[in-house]
Design a protein around this motif. Structure first.
Motif, PDB file in Angstrom:
ATOM      1  N   SER A 235       1.011  -1.067   0.147  1.00  0.00           N
ATOM      2  CA  SER A 235       0.103  -0.004  -0.172  1.00  0.00           C
ATOM      3  C   SER A 235       0.774   1.103   0.045  1.00  0.00           C
ATOM      4  O   SER A 235       2.203   1.288   0.601  1.00  0.00           O
ATOM      5  CB  SER A 235      -0.949   0.032   1.233  1.00  0.00           C
ATOM      6  OG  SER A 235      -2.028   0.662   1.015  1.00  0.00           O
ATOM      7  N   PRO A 236       0.579   2.432  -0.594  1.00  0.00           N
ATOM      8  CA  PRO A 236       1.345   3.572  -0.473  1.00  0.00           C
ATOM      9  C   PRO A 236       1.436   4.196   0.882  1.00  0.00           C
ATOM     10  O   PRO A 236       0.709   4.176   1.731  1.00  0.00           O
ATOM     11  CB  PRO A 236       0.563   4.590  -1.335  1.00  0.00           C
ATOM     12  CG  PRO A 236      -0.460   3.811  -2.250  1.00  0.00           C
ATOM     13  CD  PRO A 236      -0.813   2.579  -1.443  1.00  0.00           C
ATOM     14  N   LEU A 237       2.817   4.263   1.271  1.00  0.00           N
ATOM     15  CA  LEU A 237       3.266   4.847   2.552  1.00  0.00           C
ATOM     16  C   LEU A 237       3.995   5.913   2.489  1.00  0.00           C
ATOM     17  O   LEU A 237       5.058   5.750   2.045  1.00  0.00           O
ATOM     18  CB  LEU A 237       4.032   3.524   3.230  1.00  0.00           C
ATOM     19  CG  LEU A 237       3.252   2.219   3.376  1.00  0.00           C
ATOM     20  CD1 LEU A 237       4.091   1.002   3.677  1.00  0.00           C
ATOM     21  CD2 LEU A 237       2.065   2.284   4.346  1.00  0.00           C
TER      22      LEU A 237
ATOM     23  N   GLU B  67       4.867   5.822  -2.537  1.00  0.00           N
ATOM     24  CA  GLU B  67       3.961   6.741  -1.527  1.00  0.00           C
ATOM     25  C   GLU B  67       3.079   7.849  -2.522  1.00  0.00           C
ATOM     26  O   GLU B  67       3.542   8.155  -3.654  1.00  0.00           O
ATOM     27  CB  GLU B  67       4.820   7.382  -0.455  1.00  0.00           C
ATOM     28  CG  GLU B  67       6.036   8.370  -1.222  1.00  0.00           C
ATOM     29  CD  GLU B  67       7.090   8.963  -0.124  1.00  0.00           C
ATOM     30  OE1 GLU B  67       7.970   7.973  -0.226  1.00  0.00           O
ATOM     31  OE2 GLU B  67       7.130   9.647   0.339  1.00  0.00           O
ATOM     32  N   ALA B  68       2.303   8.500  -1.683  1.00  0.00           N
ATOM     33  CA  ALA B  68       1.712   9.589  -2.245  1.00  0.00           C
ATOM     34  C   ALA B  68       2.766  10.692  -2.759  1.00  0.00           C
ATOM     35  O   ALA B  68       3.605  11.220  -1.955  1.00  0.00           O
ATOM     36  CB  ALA B  68       0.844  10.244  -1.263  1.00  0.00           C
TER      37      ALA B  68
ATOM     38  N   HIS C 125      -4.675   9.391  -6.125  1.00  0.00           N
ATOM     39  CA  HIS C 125      -5.124   9.304  -4.939  1.00  0.00           C
ATOM     40  C   HIS C 125      -6.385  10.077  -4.575  1.00  0.00           C
ATOM     41  O   HIS C 125      -6.351  11.428  -4.756  1.00  0.00           O
ATOM     42  CB  HIS C 125      -4.081   9.854  -3.780  1.00  0.00           C
ATOM     43  CG  HIS C 125      -4.224   9.543  -2.509  1.00  0.00           C
ATOM     44  ND1 HIS C 125      -5.410   9.105  -1.775  1.00  0.00           N
ATOM     45  CD2 HIS C 125      -3.082   9.783  -1.321  1.00  0.00           C
ATOM     46  CE1 HIS C 125      -5.075   8.964  -0.472  1.00  0.00           C
ATOM     47  NE2 HIS C 125      -3.900   9.438  -0.141  1.00  0.00           N
TER      48      HIS C 125
ATOM     49  N   ARG D 221      -7.590   5.191  -5.618  1.00  0.00           N
ATOM     50  CA  ARG D 221      -8.062   4.900  -4.159  1.00  0.00           C
ATOM     51  C   ARG D 221      -9.145   6.226  -3.644  1.00  0.00           C
ATOM     52  O   ARG D 221      -8.989   7.163  -4.008  1.00  0.00           O
ATOM     53  CB  ARG D 221      -6.719   5.207  -3.438  1.00  0.00           C
ATOM     54  CG  ARG D 221      -6.953   5.018  -1.878  1.00  0.00           C
ATOM     55  CD  ARG D 221      -5.825   4.910  -0.966  1.00  0.00           C
ATOM     56  NE  ARG D 221      -5.607   3.463  -0.910  1.00  0.00           N
ATOM     57  CZ  ARG D 221      -4.668   2.969  -0.106  1.00  0.00           C
ATOM     58  NH1 ARG D 221      -4.322   3.790   0.872  1.00  0.00           N
ATOM     59  NH2 ARG D 221      -4.283   1.743  -0.027  1.00  0.00           N
TER      60      ARG D 221
ATOM     61  N   SER E 145     -10.289   2.418   0.518  1.00  0.00           N
ATOM     62  CA  SER E 145     -10.030   2.727   1.759  1.00  0.00           C
ATOM     63  C   SER E 145     -11.145   3.459   2.384  1.00  0.00           C
ATOM     64  O   SER E 145     -12.087   3.306   1.941  1.00  0.00           O
ATOM     65  CB  SER E 145      -8.677   3.564   1.575  1.00  0.00           C
ATOM     66  OG  SER E 145      -8.050   4.015   3.021  1.00  0.00           O
TER      67      SER E 145
ATOM     68  N   VAL F   7      -7.911  -3.079   1.458  1.00  0.00           N
ATOM     69  CA  VAL F   7      -7.008  -2.415   2.497  1.00  0.00           C
ATOM     70  C   VAL F   7      -7.314  -2.147   3.939  1.00  0.00           C
ATOM     71  O   VAL F   7      -8.584  -1.892   4.003  1.00  0.00           O
ATOM     72  CB  VAL F   7      -6.110  -1.227   1.928  1.00  0.00           C
ATOM     73  CG1 VAL F   7      -7.023  -0.037   1.662  1.00  0.00           C
ATOM     74  CG2 VAL F   7      -4.730  -0.994   2.410  1.00  0.00           C
ATOM     75  N   GLY F   8      -6.247  -2.416   4.601  1.00  0.00           N
ATOM     76  CA  GLY F   8      -6.968  -1.956   6.115  1.00  0.00           C
ATOM     77  C   GLY F   8      -6.760  -3.363   7.024  1.00  0.00           C
ATOM     78  O   GLY F   8      -7.792  -4.064   6.940  1.00  0.00           O
TER      79      GLY F   8
HETATM   80  C1  LIG Z   1       3.201   5.462   7.335  1.00  0.00           C
HETATM   81  C2  LIG Z   1       1.852   5.512   6.773  1.00  0.00           C
HETATM   82  C3  LIG Z   1       2.062   6.142   5.448  1.00  0.00           C
HETATM   83  C4  LIG Z   1       0.789   6.194   4.805  1.00  0.00           C
HETATM   84  N1  LIG Z   1       0.775   6.875   3.385  1.00  0.00           N
HETATM   85  C5  LIG Z   1      -0.171   6.796   2.654  1.00  0.00           C
HETATM   86  C6  LIG Z   1       0.117   7.325   1.283  1.00  0.00           C
HETATM   87  O1  LIG Z   1       1.019   7.672   0.734  1.00  0.00           O
HETATM   88  N2  LIG Z   1      -1.034   7.229   0.665  1.00  0.00           N
HETATM   89  C7  LIG Z   1      -2.403   6.497   0.975  1.00  0.00           C
HETATM   90  O2  LIG Z   1      -3.183   6.623   0.436  1.00  0.00           O
HETATM   91  N3  LIG Z   1      -2.080   5.927   2.299  1.00  0.00           N
HETATM   92  C8  LIG Z   1      -1.290   6.083   3.040  1.00  0.00           C
HETATM   93  N4  LIG Z   1      -1.276   5.329   4.214  1.00  0.00           N
HETATM   94  C9  LIG Z   1      -2.435   4.494   4.335  1.00  0.00           C
HETATM   95  C10 LIG Z   1      -2.104   2.989   4.018  1.00  0.00           C
HETATM   96  O3  LIG Z   1      -1.614   2.834   2.682  1.00  0.00           O
HETATM   97  C11 LIG Z   1      -3.145   2.217   4.336  1.00  0.00           C
HETATM   98  O4  LIG Z   1      -4.049   2.246   3.558  1.00  0.00           O
HETATM   99  C12 LIG Z   1      -3.415   1.877   6.053  1.00  0.00           C
HETATM  100  O5  LIG Z   1      -2.259   1.818   6.543  1.00  0.00           O
HETATM  101  C13 LIG Z   1      -4.139   0.599   6.368  1.00  0.00           C
HETATM  102  O6  LIG Z   1      -3.473  -0.399   5.813  1.00  0.00           O
HETATM  103  P1  LIG Z   1      -2.765  -1.303   7.051  1.00  0.00           P
HETATM  104  O7  LIG Z   1      -3.757  -1.730   7.996  1.00  0.00           O
HETATM  105  O8  LIG Z   1      -2.281  -2.519   6.275  1.00  0.00           O
HETATM  106  O9  LIG Z   1      -1.468  -0.547   7.452  1.00  0.00           O
HETATM  107  C14 LIG Z   1      -0.003   5.406   5.219  1.00  0.00           C
HETATM  108  C15 LIG Z   1      -0.151   4.744   6.327  1.00  0.00           C
HETATM  109  C16 LIG Z   1       0.927   4.715   7.035  1.00  0.00           C
HETATM  110  C17 LIG Z   1       0.943   3.954   8.139  1.00  0.00           C
END
Ligand SMILES: Cc1cc2nc3c(=O)[nH]c(=O)nc-3n(C[C@H](O)[C@H](O)[C@H](O)COP(=O)(O)O)c2cc1C
Length: 387
Positions: free
Chosen positions: A25-27, A59-60, A184, A237, A269, A317-318
């Protein structure tokens, strides 16, 4: 007895075949310098490719400087920024994974400090995190919460410029070597803030009824789809529900419109339109527990509903944490792809371990050559034991 799993079955979209259904997932990493990728992006994303993840999303990534969440967020508004991402996409592809990029604009949630510094809003001109804090933009001059800037309400000319900036970023993403692109449209950032009547109080063509509030998202999608090659997949998303008036029916309508415009996968999401997460469970309508106490797979029902009602592939996701849980989601037909965030940060080799846990035939096949021979030998010799 080993069994072929659905989680490790390939998935083809347009000309791209993902080797399995597991997606990083984008982070956001808050580790770029004026939008330029640093060695952190390379090290971070390469790890998941080594770890057998089928689709590795960066990431975003902001389409313009004001679209960053923090001054340290990644950007792709210049050719140099795209160039800086090439070694990362090349490495991901060399591992047999597919590199993806999420393009984003943070809207009224921009100009903030990184989460480890509290995620607090930065004053215009504050240089605590590098580039000075900036005037945020949004559909209407409605602040996110107390203490946040009143954003500048975009004019129709500025909206058109923003749409074009999304398209230009899509063109650069291609040059950078990405094979999947995601818009996004979730978590209260610019596109979502146009969708929600809480943050969009316009009375022109970009506000009002559902069609008006969806206009910006669809214009961005049209422009990106036109700029992104026909043979490459486009994801979107969304926040399937946001607890403030945007409901699953709205997401189904949006997903159907996105499908008609050439979006291939809807990434499901939820939440984020206000500072406080306050979205609702799909099944019983009761408020969800606070972040951290949410049930496993709490957003999967959204992916299932959108997949069924809008007839489009979805990504769930989630809080998907367990290999069997992930396998069951795909087998049940709730989603086509499984995006994982925190669990993959906790165990970047989650996919490799999942293949073993699910007794996938040839479970070691996904390991890189450099590791596989020794890992296979370790297994053959029974050298798992610590004694
Ligand atoms: C450190 C971090 C950075 C994240 N950055 C993004 C992002 O850049 N774009 C996005 O759509 N969601 C972002 N999220 C949300 C995650 O992509 C994901 O949807 C969310 O963490 C739930 O999934 P998980 O329970 O597997 O962590 C971020 C979450 C975390 C924890």
């Amino acid at each position: 007895m080993s069994n072929e799993t659905q989680l490790f079955s390939p998935f083809s979209i347009r000309s791209v075949t993902l080797p399995n259904r597991i997606v990083l997932s984008p982070l956001c990493m808050y580790s770029a310098n004026s939008g330029m990728a640093s060695s952190w992006q390379f090290a971070h994303l390469s790890t998941f490719a080594r770890g057998g993840v089928g689709l590795v999303f960066a990431e975003a990534t902001a389409i313009e400087p004001r679209g960053r969440i923090t001054p340290r967020c990644l950007g792709i508004w210049t050719d140099e920024q795209a160039e800086a991402l090439k070694p990362t996409t090349e490495f991901i592809a060399s591992m047999g994974s597919v590199p993806g990029l999420q393009i984003a604009h943070a809207g009224r949630k921009a100009s903030a400090a990184p989460p480890w510094a509290g995620g607090v809003p930065l004053e215009i001109g504050d240089t605590a995190w590098g580039d000075p804090g900036w005037q945020t933009v949004a559909p209407s001059a409605v602040p996110l919460a107390d203490g946040w800037q009143a954003p500048h309400a975009l004019s129709e000319v500025e909206i058109a410029e923003t749409v074009e900036a999304f398209a230009a970023s899509a063109r650069r993403a291609l040059v950078a070597g990405f094979k999947v692109l995601e818009i996004h449209g979730a978590h209260g950032y610019l596109i979502h803030s146009f969708l929600s009547s809480l943050s969009n109080q316009r009375n022109d063509a970009y506000g009002g009824d559902l069609a008006g509030r969806m206009r910006f998202a669809l214009e961005v999608t049209d422009a990106v789809r036109a700029a992104w090659p026909e043979e490459l997949p486009l994801f979107f998303r969304l926040s399937a529900v946001d607890g403030h008036g945007w409901e699953i029916e709205d997401s189904i309508a949006l997903a159907a419109a996105l499908k008609a415009r050439g979006v291939d996968v809807v990434d499901c999401s939820a939440g984020g339109i206000t500072g406080a997460p306050a979205f609702r469970a799909q099944d019983d309508g009761k408020p969800l527990p606070k972040s951290g106490q949410r049930p496993l797979g709490f957003q999967v029902p959204y992916a299932a509903a959108i997949r069924e009602k809008a007839d489009i592939p979805t990504m769930a996701v989630g809080r998907i944490v367990d290999p069997q849980q992930a396998e069951d989601i795909v087998v049940a037909g709730s989603a086509d792809l499984i995006a994982i965030g925190r669990e993959l940060m906790h165990d970047p080799f989650w996919a490799l371990h999942a293949a073993e846990a699910l007794d996938q035939p040839d479970a070691f096949a996904l390991w890189p050559d450099q590791y596989r021979w020794a890992i296979v030998r370790r297994a053959e010799l029974g050298q798992y034991e610590r004694t």
